[in-house]
Write a protein that holds these residues in place. Structure first.
Motif, PDB file in Angstrom:
ATOM      1  N   GLN A 138      20.515  32.164  59.952  1.00  0.00           N
ATOM      2  CA  GLN A 138      19.499  31.107  60.001  1.00  0.00           C
ATOM      3  C   GLN A 138      19.317  30.415  58.650  1.00  0.00           C
ATOM      4  O   GLN A 138      19.019  29.230  58.595  1.00  0.00           O
ATOM      5  N   GLN A 139      19.520  31.129  57.544  1.00  0.00           N
ATOM      6  CA  GLN A 139      19.358  30.544  56.216  1.00  0.00           C
ATOM      7  C   GLN A 139      20.372  29.434  55.945  1.00  0.00           C
ATOM      8  O   GLN A 139      20.207  28.654  55.028  1.00  0.00           O
ATOM      9  N   ARG A 140      21.439  29.388  56.720  1.00  0.00           N
ATOM     10  CA  ARG A 140      22.474  28.357  56.550  1.00  0.00           C
ATOM     11  C   ARG A 140      22.117  27.054  57.253  1.00  0.00           C
ATOM     12  O   ARG A 140      22.738  26.027  57.017  1.00  0.00           O
ATOM     13  N   LEU A 141      21.139  27.098  58.138  1.00  0.00           N
ATOM     14  CA  LEU A 141      20.705  25.885  58.834  1.00  0.00           C
ATOM     15  C   LEU A 141      19.662  25.167  57.997  1.00  0.00           C
ATOM     16  O   LEU A 141      18.675  25.767  57.570  1.00  0.00           O
ATOM     17  N   LYS A 142      19.877  23.873  57.771  1.00  0.00           N
ATOM     18  CA  LYS A 142      18.959  23.099  56.929  1.00  0.00           C
ATOM     19  C   LYS A 142      18.659  21.756  57.574  1.00  0.00           C
ATOM     20  O   LYS A 142      19.352  21.311  58.474  1.00  0.00           O
ATOM     21  N   ILE A 143      17.634  21.124  57.038  1.00  0.00           N
ATOM     22  CA  ILE A 143      17.256  19.774  57.435  1.00  0.00           C
ATOM     23  C   ILE A 143      17.451  18.877  56.220  1.00  0.00           C
ATOM     24  O   ILE A 143      16.951  19.181  55.137  1.00  0.00           O
ATOM     25  N   CYS A 144      18.188  17.793  56.390  1.00  0.00           N
ATOM     26  CA  CYS A 144      18.477  16.892  55.276  1.00  0.00           C
ATOM     27  C   CYS A 144      17.176  16.355  54.685  1.00  0.00           C
ATOM     28  O   CYS A 144      16.297  15.886  55.407  1.00  0.00           O
ATOM     29  N   GLY A 145      17.074  16.423  53.370  1.00  0.00           N
ATOM     30  CA  GLY A 145      15.889  15.948  52.668  1.00  0.00           C
ATOM     31  C   GLY A 145      15.741  14.443  52.667  1.00  0.00           C
ATOM     32  O   GLY A 145      14.720  13.917  52.243  1.00  0.00           O
ATOM     33  N   TRP A 149      18.379  14.942  59.366  1.00  0.00           N
ATOM     34  CA  TRP A 149      19.377  15.531  60.260  1.00  0.00           C
ATOM     35  C   TRP A 149      19.520  17.026  59.996  1.00  0.00           C
ATOM     36  O   TRP A 149      19.283  17.498  58.884  1.00  0.00           O
ATOM     37  N   LEU A 150      19.952  17.743  61.016  1.00  0.00           N
ATOM     38  CA  LEU A 150      20.255  19.165  60.886  1.00  0.00           C
ATOM     39  C   LEU A 150      21.678  19.317  60.361  1.00  0.00           C
ATOM     40  O   LEU A 150      22.565  18.532  60.727  1.00  0.00           O
ATOM     41  N   PHE A 151      21.898  20.323  59.511  1.00  0.00           N
ATOM     42  CA  PHE A 151      23.253  20.582  59.029  1.00  0.00           C
ATOM     43  C   PHE A 151      23.405  22.031  58.617  1.00  0.00           C
ATOM     44  O   PHE A 151      22.424  22.724  58.366  1.00  0.00           O
ATOM     45  N   LEU A 152      24.662  22.463  58.570  1.00  0.00           N
ATOM     46  CA  LEU A 152      24.988  23.803  58.085  1.00  0.00           C
ATOM     47  C   LEU A 152      25.262  23.719  56.597  1.00  0.00           C
ATOM     48  O   LEU A 152      26.088  22.923  56.163  1.00  0.00           O
ATOM     49  N   ASP A 153      24.589  24.549  55.836  1.00  0.00           N
ATOM     50  CA  ASP A 153      24.831  24.617  54.394  1.00  0.00           C
ATOM     51  C   ASP A 153      25.881  25.689  54.159  1.00  0.00           C
ATOM     52  O   ASP A 153      25.605  26.876  54.223  1.00  0.00           O
ATOM     53  N   TRP A 162      21.262  17.875  51.188  1.00  0.00           N
ATOM     54  CA  TRP A 162      21.530  16.705  52.008  1.00  0.00           C
ATOM     55  C   TRP A 162      22.666  16.982  52.974  1.00  0.00           C
ATOM     56  O   TRP A 162      23.597  17.716  52.676  1.00  0.00           O
ATOM     57  N   CYS A 163      22.618  16.318  54.112  1.00  0.00           N
ATOM     58  CA  CYS A 163      23.677  16.483  55.104  1.00  0.00           C
ATOM     59  C   CYS A 163      25.005  15.972  54.556  1.00  0.00           C
ATOM     60  O   CYS A 163      26.047  16.542  54.843  1.00  0.00           O
ATOM     61  N   ASP A 164      24.956  14.914  53.760  1.00  0.00           N
ATOM     62  CA  ASP A 164      26.168  14.293  53.221  1.00  0.00           C
ATOM     63  C   ASP A 164      25.846  13.767  51.823  1.00  0.00           C
ATOM     64  O   ASP A 164      25.090  12.816  51.671  1.00  0.00           O
ATOM     65  N   MET A 165      26.425  14.381  50.826  1.00  0.00           N
ATOM     66  CA  MET A 165      26.163  13.983  49.444  1.00  0.00           C
ATOM     67  C   MET A 165      26.547  12.527  49.191  1.00  0.00           C
ATOM     68  O   MET A 165      25.856  11.809  48.476  1.00  0.00           O
ATOM     69  N   ALA A 166      27.636  12.079  49.809  1.00  0.00           N
ATOM     70  CA  ALA A 166      28.116  10.719  49.572  1.00  0.00           C
ATOM     71  C   ALA A 166      27.176   9.656  50.146  1.00  0.00           C
ATOM     72  O   ALA A 166      27.189   8.517  49.685  1.00  0.00           O
ATOM     73  N   VAL A 167      26.370  10.020  51.119  1.00  0.00           N
ATOM     74  CA  VAL A 167      25.457   9.042  51.719  1.00  0.00           C
ATOM     75  C   VAL A 167      24.014   9.375  51.339  1.00  0.00           C
ATOM     76  O   VAL A 167      23.408   8.701  50.520  1.00  0.00           O
ATOM     77  N   ARG A 171      21.799   8.130  48.003  1.00  0.00           N
ATOM     78  CA  ARG A 171      20.608   7.296  48.233  1.00  0.00           C
ATOM     79  C   ARG A 171      19.393   7.877  47.521  1.00  0.00           C
ATOM     80  O   ARG A 171      18.617   7.154  46.911  1.00  0.00           O
ATOM     81  N   VAL A 172      19.232   9.183  47.598  1.00  0.00           N
ATOM     82  CA  VAL A 172      18.099   9.831  46.927  1.00  0.00           C
ATOM     83  C   VAL A 172      18.233   9.683  45.419  1.00  0.00           C
ATOM     84  O   VAL A 172      17.276   9.329  44.723  1.00  0.00           O
ATOM     85  N   LYS A 173      19.426   9.919  44.887  1.00  0.00           N
ATOM     86  CA  LYS A 173      19.638   9.801  43.437  1.00  0.00           C
ATOM     87  C   LYS A 173      19.453   8.364  42.959  1.00  0.00           C
ATOM     88  O   LYS A 173      18.862   8.129  41.899  1.00  0.00           O
TER      89      LYS A 173
END
Length: 192
Positions: A138-145, A149-153, A162-167, A171-173
């Protein structure tokens, strides 16, 4: 609105999560968008998943959702989202967690019974959800900040935000950089 399924749209790390993430900005009613509400986008999802999904090696092929199973497929999508979002967020009582799990198991079983073949995306999504339950801590399941979106870390130290660092990460940075620049300009004006 023109739309294509791109690698970013499959950033969840598992087919079941990618299906759940087909609702954009799920918790912003003013901007929320269901990609599966458009028949052409729903039909294009299975071929795109074969190209971009992290679990694509597990499937020989994926057939699009059949009209007779569409309602059950959407129920499965929502059950997957509720269950894994509750787990990733660490929210909900024990009773709520059991209820979301039961709903997801019931929706998965219904899709496995209703699927017209083993290559049906409905069956593949149910298998993916059950694999997540059985194999992923369960610790591997995350929600993109950023996008929610849900994603596996899969990072070594479970530090992905983040679900996708490139997107989303960029954007956050960029937003942080912009705010810092504004603060510096405002401080410079106050000093003058």
């Amino acid at each position: 609105m023109s739309f294509t399924w791109t690698p970013h749209r499959f950033a969840g790390g598992a087919l079941a999560l990618d299906v759940a993430n087909s609702v954009i900005l799920r918790f912003d009613p003013a901007r929320s968008l269901d990609r599966f509400a458009v028949p052409d986008q729903l039909a294009a999802f299975a071929p795109a998943a074969m190209q971009f999904c992290a679990e694509r090696a597990l499937f020989e092929r994926l057939d699009p959702v059949q009209p007779e199973t569409l309602g059950g497929f959407m129920d499965l999508r929502e059950a997957v989202d509720r269950h894994f979002r509750c787990g990733a967020a660490g929210t909900g009582s024990a009773e709520e967690k059991r209820e979301t799990l039961a709903d997801m198991l019931e929706a998965s079983a219904a899709m496995l019974r209703a699927a017209t073949s083993e290559t049906a995306i409905e069956a593949a999504t149910a298998h993916s959800a059950l694999r997540l339950l059985a194999e992923v801590p369960q610790q591997r399941l995350k929600i993109c900040g950023h996008c929610g979106w849900l994603f596996l870390d899969r990072s070594k130290n479970r530090s992905r935000n983040w679900c996708d660092m490139a997107v989303c990460g960029n954007r956050v940075k960029a937003s942080r950089h912009y705010r810092r620049q504004l603060q510096q300009v405002a401080q410079g004006e106050q000093e003058q």
